[in-house]
Design a protein around this motif. Structure first.
Motif, PDB file in Angstrom:
ATOM      1  N   SER A 400       0.822  -1.209   0.000  1.00 43.97           N
ATOM      2  CA  SER A 400       0.000   0.000   0.000  1.00 43.97           C
ATOM      3  C   SER A 400       0.860   1.265   0.000  1.00 43.97           C
ATOM      4  O   SER A 400       2.049   1.242   0.351  1.00 43.97           O
ATOM      5  CB  SER A 400      -0.924   0.012   1.215  1.00 43.97           C
ATOM      6  N   PHE A 401       0.227   2.359  -0.397  1.00 42.93           N
ATOM      7  CA  PHE A 401       0.820   3.698  -0.332  1.00 42.93           C
ATOM      8  C   PHE A 401       0.100   4.452   0.777  1.00 42.93           C
ATOM      9  O   PHE A 401      -1.109   4.698   0.686  1.00 42.93           O
ATOM     10  CB  PHE A 401       0.635   4.429  -1.660  1.00 42.93           C
ATOM     11  N   ASP A 402       0.832   4.810   1.837  1.00 47.53           N
ATOM     12  CA  ASP A 402       0.204   5.494   2.971  1.00 47.53           C
ATOM     13  C   ASP A 402       0.164   7.000   2.789  1.00 47.53           C
ATOM     14  O   ASP A 402      -0.686   7.685   3.370  1.00 47.53           O
ATOM     15  CB  ASP A 402       0.938   5.145   4.264  1.00 47.53           C
ATOM     16  N   THR A 403       1.094   7.542   1.986  1.00 49.30           N
ATOM     17  CA  THR A 403       1.161   8.983   1.756  1.00 49.30           C
ATOM     18  C   THR A 403       1.625   9.238   0.327  1.00 49.30           C
ATOM     19  O   THR A 403       2.132   8.327  -0.360  1.00 49.30           O
ATOM     20  CB  THR A 403       2.169   9.660   2.707  1.00 49.30           C
ATOM     21  N   ALA A 404       1.484  10.481  -0.105  1.00 47.23           N
ATOM     22  CA  ALA A 404       2.037  10.855  -1.406  1.00 47.23           C
ATOM     23  C   ALA A 404       3.552  10.708  -1.410  1.00 47.23           C
ATOM     24  O   ALA A 404       4.164  10.458  -2.457  1.00 47.23           O
ATOM     25  CB  ALA A 404       1.650  12.295  -1.740  1.00 47.23           C
ATOM     26  N   GLY A 405       4.160  10.830  -0.232  1.00 45.53           N
ATOM     27  CA  GLY A 405       5.597  10.641  -0.134  1.00 45.53           C
ATOM     28  C   GLY A 405       6.028   9.235  -0.519  1.00 45.53           C
ATOM     29  O   GLY A 405       7.103   9.046  -1.104  1.00 45.53           O
ATOM     30  N   ASP A 406       5.191   8.251  -0.194  1.00 44.59           N
ATOM     31  CA  ASP A 406       5.505   6.880  -0.612  1.00 44.59           C
ATOM     32  C   ASP A 406       5.531   6.768  -2.136  1.00 44.59           C
ATOM     33  O   ASP A 406       6.389   6.080  -2.707  1.00 44.59           O
ATOM     34  CB  ASP A 406       4.469   5.900  -0.058  1.00 44.59           C
ATOM     35  N   VAL A 407       4.576   7.420  -2.784  1.00 49.22           N
ATOM     36  CA  VAL A 407       4.521   7.389  -4.248  1.00 49.22           C
ATOM     37  C   VAL A 407       5.766   8.061  -4.823  1.00 49.22           C
ATOM     38  O   VAL A 407       6.417   7.531  -5.734  1.00 49.22           O
ATOM     39  CB  VAL A 407       3.254   8.090  -4.762  1.00 49.22           C
ATOM     40  N   TYR A 408       6.122   9.211  -4.255  1.00 51.92           N
ATOM     41  CA  TYR A 408       7.298   9.932  -4.744  1.00 51.92           C
ATOM     42  C   TYR A 408       8.568   9.111  -4.567  1.00 51.92           C
ATOM     43  O   TYR A 408       9.403   9.029  -5.486  1.00 51.92           O
ATOM     44  CB  TYR A 408       7.445  11.273  -4.021  1.00 51.92           C
ATOM     45  N   GLU A 409       8.739   8.513  -3.390  1.00 56.47           N
ATOM     46  CA  GLU A 409       9.955   7.739  -3.150  1.00 56.47           C
ATOM     47  C   GLU A 409      10.075   6.576  -4.133  1.00 56.47           C
ATOM     48  O   GLU A 409      11.173   6.237  -4.585  1.00 56.47           O
ATOM     49  CB  GLU A 409       9.966   7.229  -1.703  1.00 56.47           C
ATOM     50  N   MET A 410       8.971   5.943  -4.476  1.00 58.39           N
ATOM     51  CA  MET A 410       8.999   4.871  -5.462  1.00 58.39           C
ATOM     52  C   MET A 410       9.415   5.411  -6.830  1.00 58.39           C
ATOM     53  O   MET A 410      10.291   4.844  -7.498  1.00 58.39           O
ATOM     54  CB  MET A 410       7.619   4.213  -5.575  1.00 58.39           C
ATOM     55  N   LEU A 411       8.795   6.512  -7.241  1.00 61.19           N
ATOM     56  CA  LEU A 411       9.071   7.065  -8.564  1.00 61.19           C
ATOM     57  C   LEU A 411      10.492   7.600  -8.680  1.00 61.19           C
ATOM     58  O   LEU A 411      11.105   7.530  -9.752  1.00 61.19           O
ATOM     59  CB  LEU A 411       8.084   8.203  -8.861  1.00 61.19           C
ATOM     60  N   ALA A 412      11.015   8.142  -7.595  1.00 58.66           N
ATOM     61  CA  ALA A 412      12.316   8.812  -7.631  1.00 58.66           C
ATOM     62  C   ALA A 412      13.478   7.892  -7.274  1.00 58.66           C
ATOM     63  O   ALA A 412      14.626   8.340  -7.253  1.00 58.66           O
ATOM     64  CB  ALA A 412      12.305  10.000  -6.666  1.00 58.66           C
ATOM     65  N   LEU A 413      13.210   6.629  -7.004  1.00 55.92           N
ATOM     66  CA  LEU A 413      14.263   5.704  -6.613  1.00 55.92           C
ATOM     67  C   LEU A 413      15.391   5.684  -7.646  1.00 55.92           C
ATOM     68  O   LEU A 413      15.138   5.504  -8.841  1.00 55.92           O
ATOM     69  CB  LEU A 413      13.677   4.291  -6.486  1.00 55.92           C
ATOM     70  N   PRO A 414      16.638   5.868  -7.239  1.00 57.08           N
ATOM     71  CA  PRO A 414      17.746   5.812  -8.195  1.00 57.08           C
ATOM     72  C   PRO A 414      17.854   4.428  -8.848  1.00 57.08           C
ATOM     73  O   PRO A 414      17.664   3.408  -8.169  1.00 57.08           O
ATOM     74  CB  PRO A 414      18.978   6.119  -7.333  1.00 57.08           C
ATOM     75  N   ILE A 415      18.151   4.389 -10.115  1.00 53.97           N
ATOM     76  CA  ILE A 415      18.296   3.120 -10.830  1.00 53.97           C
ATOM     77  C   ILE A 415      19.340   2.237 -10.148  1.00 53.97           C
ATOM     78  O   ILE A 415      19.216   1.015 -10.108  1.00 53.97           O
ATOM     79  CB  ILE A 415      18.695   3.367 -12.301  1.00 53.97           C
ATOM     80  N   SER A 416      20.361   2.854  -9.583  1.00 54.45           N
ATOM     81  CA  SER A 416      21.435   2.089  -8.938  1.00 54.45           C
ATOM     82  C   SER A 416      20.960   1.328  -7.718  1.00 54.45           C
ATOM     83  O   SER A 416      21.663   0.432  -7.215  1.00 54.45           O
ATOM     84  CB  SER A 416      22.567   3.018  -8.532  1.00 54.45           C
ATOM     85  N   SER A 417      19.759   1.633  -7.219  1.00 52.75           N
ATOM     86  CA  SER A 417      19.234   0.976  -6.015  1.00 52.75           C
ATOM     87  C   SER A 417      18.424  -0.275  -6.349  1.00 52.75           C
ATOM     88  O   SER A 417      17.861  -0.899  -5.426  1.00 52.75           O
ATOM     89  CB  SER A 417      18.342   1.948  -5.237  1.00 52.75           C
ATOM     90  N   LEU A 418      18.343  -0.670  -7.609  1.00 55.42           N
ATOM     91  CA  LEU A 418      17.466  -1.769  -8.017  1.00 55.42           C
ATOM     92  C   LEU A 418      18.136  -3.135  -7.904  1.00 55.42           C
ATOM     93  O   LEU A 418      17.658  -4.106  -8.477  1.00 55.42           O
ATOM     94  CB  LEU A 418      17.009  -1.559  -9.463  1.00 55.42           C
ATOM     95  N   THR A 419      19.191  -3.221  -7.141  1.00 59.41           N
ATOM     96  CA  THR A 419      19.919  -4.485  -7.034  1.00 59.41           C
ATOM     97  C   THR A 419      19.517  -5.310  -5.831  1.00 59.41           C
ATOM     98  O   THR A 419      20.090  -6.366  -5.569  1.00 59.41           O
ATOM     99  CB  THR A 419      21.423  -4.226  -6.960  1.00 59.41           C
ATOM    100  N   GLY A 420      18.514  -4.865  -5.088  1.00 59.19           N
ATOM    101  CA  GLY A 420      18.121  -5.642  -3.926  1.00 59.19           C
ATOM    102  C   GLY A 420      16.858  -5.131  -3.327  1.00 59.19           C
ATOM    103  O   GLY A 420      16.233  -4.230  -3.842  1.00 59.19           O
TER     104      GLY A 420
END
Length: 420
Positions: A400-420
């Motif tokens: 679930s998304f509890d806040t708009a901040g959760d949505v932003y953090e998902m969208l803004a995640l750096p590509i380099s963080s997708l290794t785990g």
């Protein structure tokens, strides 16, 4: 009308097992010449006024066919090439008005998803003519969308779809349009399913990379959307995984041999077919579809690039809640890399494998900067999505998304963080 399926066996010996004709569709032809096949289907449908819609890149490839229709007295009006990427409102309304003025009794669409969806809307508008008691009316988005709500729904004029890419809009009974204020709106009704699909690989000649690889990437998106959807059954996931295997193999084939990729294109098409049918069996829209449709409309980004930018990030967001399903995605993608050994627990994360695949695709955006979307725009978009669609997003997403901040953090995640 009896169901019929014709497939070029030389191009795709296993395709007959993959391409199941959807409910409401009478026929599908894969790897065959579109011109004579379409003329034959027009005759079977007893159509006398065929309204042809094509995207601009297809015009040179289909002008002779349109001329033949005209010579046979079957062309309802000059070919329409006004539907733009994403299905913008103005081009759609122009097509609706032209088809209505010509009293078209069949719609033939040649091109990508925007044109195929627009054809469905034109059929809705034509079918509503009886409700207007012969009076001429100018098409509006609200008027077209209202036509989907009639009960009972009158018969719609038939639609023959000749796709030139892999968006798979021709295999669904839903359609979308981007309004003048950059909001995506849609319609859905079983009667909107096209009657016939003809996939001729020659129509894909000369496609820019962002269309060819972007629309094929949507097949990956459809597959993982179905696999991770809260409503998915074991059967849906199995079909989506098979589709994922075909479409990733096709994508890699097109990358490796861009000048001789007929078989790879057929792999993309049949894999995309299986994936979209799985998704539309109780799993549409997926969380990625919902977010990417609005991202595309808001920032004028092709949906293939939306998948390139967002797909892996969305997978990463709900990775713990959908862990077993994501392991099955990883298993398929690793096998397609030629590595079928190893325990599932040792597999790279699905988000990393999808990101790695995207990195190989020419013409497809990989990050927000490629689409000229900056951080402030992304924050505003996250607020918009949460305020307008937060409840729906939480029904579609395993986490679930509890806040708009959760949505932003998902969208803004750096590509380099997708290794785990």
């Amino acid at each position: 009308m009896a169901l019929h399926l014709s497939i070029n066996k030389h191009l795709a010996p296993e395709a007959g097992q993959a391409l199941l004709i959807p409910p409401g569709m009478s026929g599908v032809h894969v790897g065959v010449p579109f011109g004579p096949t379409a003329l034959n289907e027009v005759g079977k449908l007893n159509a006398t006024k065929v309204y042809v819609m094509a995207n601009k890149s297809s015009r040179p490839l289909v002008e002779d066919f349109v001329k033949t229709l005209d010579e046979k007295g079957l062309l309802a009006a000059p070919m329409n090439c006004d539907v733009s990427m994403g299905g913008a409102e103005d081009g759609l309304l122009k097509a609706c008005n032209e088809a209505s003025a010509a009293n078209a009794d069949c719609v033939l669409t040649i091109g990508g998803g925007a044109v195929q969806d627009a054809g469905k809307f034109v059929r809705l508008w034509l079918s509503a003519a009886a409700d207007r008691d012969g009076e001429t009316a100018t098409a509006t988005v609200d008027g077209i969308l209202a036509a989907q709500k009639r009960d009972p729904m009158p018969p719609l004029p038939p639609q023959i779809c000749c796709p030139n890419s892999f968006a798979m809009a021709e295999l669904t009974h839903v359609a979308g349009v981007v309004t003048r204020d950059n909001v995506k709106k849609g319609a859905t009704h079983p009667s909107m399913m096209p009657n016939v699909v003809i996939f001729d690989t020659t129509l894909a000649r000369g496609l820019p990379d962002w269309v060819k690889f972007g629309t094929a990437l949507r097949g990956v998106e459809h597959a993982i959307g179905a696999i991770c959807h809260p409503n998915a059954t074991d059967d849906i996931r199995a079909r989506a995984l098979q589709g994922l295997e075909f479409v990733t193999r096709g994508l890699k084939g097109m990358v490796e041999n861009p000048d001789s990729a007929e078989e790879a294109q057929i792999d993309c098409y049949r894999g995309g077919w299986m994936a979209i049918r799985a998704l539309n069996t109780g799993c549409y829209p997926s969380i990625a579809h919902l977010i990417q449709n609005q991202y595309s409309a808001r920032f004028n980004v092709h949906q293939g690039s939306c998948s390139g930018i967002l797909s892996a990030r969305i997978l990463h967001y709900h990775r713990e809640e959908s862990l077993l399903n994501q392991k099955s995605i990883s298993q398929v993608l690793v096998m397609d890399n030629g590595n079928s050994d190893g325990e599932q627990e040792a597999l790279p994360p699905a988000s990393q494998l999808v990101s790695d695949l995207v990195a190989t695709l020419p013409g497809v955006a990989k990050d927000h900067a490629d689409a000229k979307v900056d951080d402030d725009m992304l924050r505003d978009f996250a607020e918009f999505m949460y305020s307008q669609y937060g409840g729906k997003m939480n029904k579609l997403c395993p986490k679930s998304f509890d806040t708009a901040g959760d949505v932003y953090e998902m969208l803004a995640l750096p590509i380099s963080s997708l290794t785990g």
